[in-house]
Design a protein around this motif. Sequence first.
Motif, PDB file in Angstrom:
ATOM      1  N   THR A 218       0.855  -1.181   0.000  1.00  0.00           N
ATOM      2  CA  THR A 218       0.000   0.000   0.000  1.00  0.00           C
ATOM      3  C   THR A 218       0.894   1.236   0.000  1.00  0.00           C
ATOM      4  O   THR A 218       1.949   1.247   0.634  1.00  0.00           O
ATOM      5  CB  THR A 218      -0.994  -0.013   1.191  1.00  0.00           C
ATOM      6  OG1 THR A 218      -1.732   1.204   1.180  1.00  0.00           O
ATOM      7  CG2 THR A 218      -0.296  -0.143   2.530  1.00  0.00           C
ATOM      8  N   LEU A 219       0.467   2.251  -0.757  1.00  0.00           N
ATOM      9  CA  LEU A 219       1.357   3.389  -1.012  1.00  0.00           C
ATOM     10  C   LEU A 219       1.151   4.553  -0.037  1.00  0.00           C
ATOM     11  O   LEU A 219       1.547   5.672  -0.322  1.00  0.00           O
ATOM     12  CB  LEU A 219       1.177   3.861  -2.467  1.00  0.00           C
ATOM     13  CG  LEU A 219       1.436   2.759  -3.508  1.00  0.00           C
ATOM     14  CD1 LEU A 219       1.175   3.285  -4.924  1.00  0.00           C
ATOM     15  CD2 LEU A 219       2.860   2.205  -3.411  1.00  0.00           C
ATOM     16  N   THR A 220       0.573   4.269   1.122  1.00  0.00           N
ATOM     17  CA  THR A 220       0.351   5.320   2.122  1.00  0.00           C
ATOM     18  C   THR A 220       1.509   5.437   3.113  1.00  0.00           C
ATOM     19  O   THR A 220       1.400   6.138   4.124  1.00  0.00           O
ATOM     20  CB  THR A 220      -0.954   5.049   2.905  1.00  0.00           C
ATOM     21  OG1 THR A 220      -0.963   3.671   3.297  1.00  0.00           O
ATOM     22  CG2 THR A 220      -2.172   5.339   2.067  1.00  0.00           C
ATOM     23  N   GLY A 221       2.612   4.732   2.837  1.00  0.00           N
ATOM     24  CA  GLY A 221       3.725   4.753   3.791  1.00  0.00           C
ATOM     25  C   GLY A 221       5.067   4.984   3.121  1.00  0.00           C
ATOM     26  O   GLY A 221       5.241   5.954   2.383  1.00  0.00           O
ATOM     27  N   VAL A 222       6.013   4.065   3.357  1.00  0.00           N
ATOM     28  CA  VAL A 222       7.415   4.273   3.009  1.00  0.00           C
ATOM     29  C   VAL A 222       7.744   3.966   1.536  1.00  0.00           C
ATOM     30  O   VAL A 222       8.363   4.795   0.858  1.00  0.00           O
ATOM     31  CB  VAL A 222       8.316   3.407   3.932  1.00  0.00           C
ATOM     32  CG1 VAL A 222       9.759   3.455   3.476  1.00  0.00           C
ATOM     33  CG2 VAL A 222       8.193   3.876   5.382  1.00  0.00           C
ATOM     34  N   SER A 223       7.382   2.797   1.045  1.00  0.00           N
ATOM     35  CA  SER A 223       7.876   2.350  -0.265  1.00  0.00           C
ATOM     36  C   SER A 223       6.974   2.790  -1.413  1.00  0.00           C
ATOM     37  O   SER A 223       5.784   3.055  -1.226  1.00  0.00           O
ATOM     38  CB  SER A 223       8.015   0.828  -0.292  1.00  0.00           C
ATOM     39  OG  SER A 223       8.913   0.401   0.706  1.00  0.00           O
ATOM     40  N   THR A 224       7.566   2.851  -2.602  1.00  0.00           N
ATOM     41  CA  THR A 224       6.836   3.273  -3.797  1.00  0.00           C
ATOM     42  C   THR A 224       6.824   2.141  -4.838  1.00  0.00           C
ATOM     43  O   THR A 224       7.580   1.173  -4.714  1.00  0.00           O
ATOM     44  CB  THR A 224       7.526   4.486  -4.445  1.00  0.00           C
ATOM     45  OG1 THR A 224       8.831   4.068  -4.891  1.00  0.00           O
ATOM     46  CG2 THR A 224       7.678   5.648  -3.468  1.00  0.00           C
ATOM     47  N   VAL A 225       5.965   2.302  -5.857  1.00  0.00           N
ATOM     48  CA  VAL A 225       5.933   1.327  -6.944  1.00  0.00           C
ATOM     49  C   VAL A 225       7.279   1.333  -7.674  1.00  0.00           C
ATOM     50  O   VAL A 225       7.776   0.282  -8.085  1.00  0.00           O
ATOM     51  CB  VAL A 225       4.775   1.639  -7.923  1.00  0.00           C
ATOM     52  CG1 VAL A 225       4.826   0.724  -9.143  1.00  0.00           C
ATOM     53  CG2 VAL A 225       3.431   1.475  -7.210  1.00  0.00           C
ATOM     54  N   ALA A 226       7.878   2.522  -7.791  1.00  0.00           N
ATOM     55  CA  ALA A 226       9.188   2.609  -8.456  1.00  0.00           C
ATOM     56  C   ALA A 226      10.239   1.780  -7.698  1.00  0.00           C
ATOM     57  O   ALA A 226      11.077   1.119  -8.319  1.00  0.00           O
ATOM     58  CB  ALA A 226       9.630   4.073  -8.554  1.00  0.00           C
TER      59      ALA A 226
END
Length: 306
Positions: free
Chosen positions: A264-272
């Motif tokens: 989930t993109l609401t925290g630390v890591s990104t799709v990139a």
Amino acid sequence: MSGSKCTRLNGALVKQVLDSVDSVLFDCDGVIWRGDQAIPGASQVINLLKQKGKKVFFVTNNSTKTRKMYVDKMSTLGFNAKEDEVFGTAYCSAVYLKTVCKLEGKVYLVGSNAMREELEAVGIQQTGVGPDHISGKQTDWANVPLESEVKAVVVGFDEHFSYMKLNRALQYLTQPGCLFVGTNRDTRLPLEGGKAVPGTGCLLQAVETAAQRQAQTVGKPNHFMFDCVASQFGVDPSRCLMVGDRLDTDIMLGSNCGLKTLLTLTGVSTVADAEAHQKSGCAERQGMVPDYYVESIADLLPALQG
Ligand SMILES: [Mg+2]
């Protein structure tokens, strides 16, 4: 299910994935809340999953809270959760010492009140928390008084970490048979606005460096955290989904244990970040590529409400 990883989870795929699992493991910070603010829609997602008969668990590397403290925070933020659904590293390290190490003896604790309470709850004695003051003119560091009952050194988050504590841990760890357990290896705790503070991993590495020994850690990505859940609730890994915001801990734990994984993109890591691991061709880094991703766990709501 499709073979390609790091797929955006939306539309009909959401229901398909949820139907394929009986249990869902959620990391907390960056997933269901950020600091003291609930992620919008997260409590409905958790409560609806439960209503639909899914087992829901919370797995967090944070060692500063007991299970009870987590449940109190969750109910304040509108989540329906019970103590036995919460697996924090304070609790898990106590269980590890009790059930895996079968520790007979006391713990030298570099940690928090929450860790002290969880150790006491399973009947393990510890040396206490808070500052370890230097007595008088301390020059004979190698001969600091030690307690003969201590048979394990446990390191978690400790705001009173000091040279004295580091030294005492080293003196215990050079004794034959002394166990060495760490809660987790997170090196930084990210905060709002791009800020960060040093995490437990920094303290653990300091002790490891001094003692010239590696600790056994119980937190994510180590599989013990999942084992702890699975042994208590009979969770089938192939029908379990791990939801997290960090690739190196949450998603890696899922991969290590054969779970389905959702970033989930609401925290630390990104799709990139995930794509960089995927394209690296490095076998070790493939464990940090999630099966699916969502912008927020609120993206699961339409499928649960339908
Ligand atoms: Mg997190």
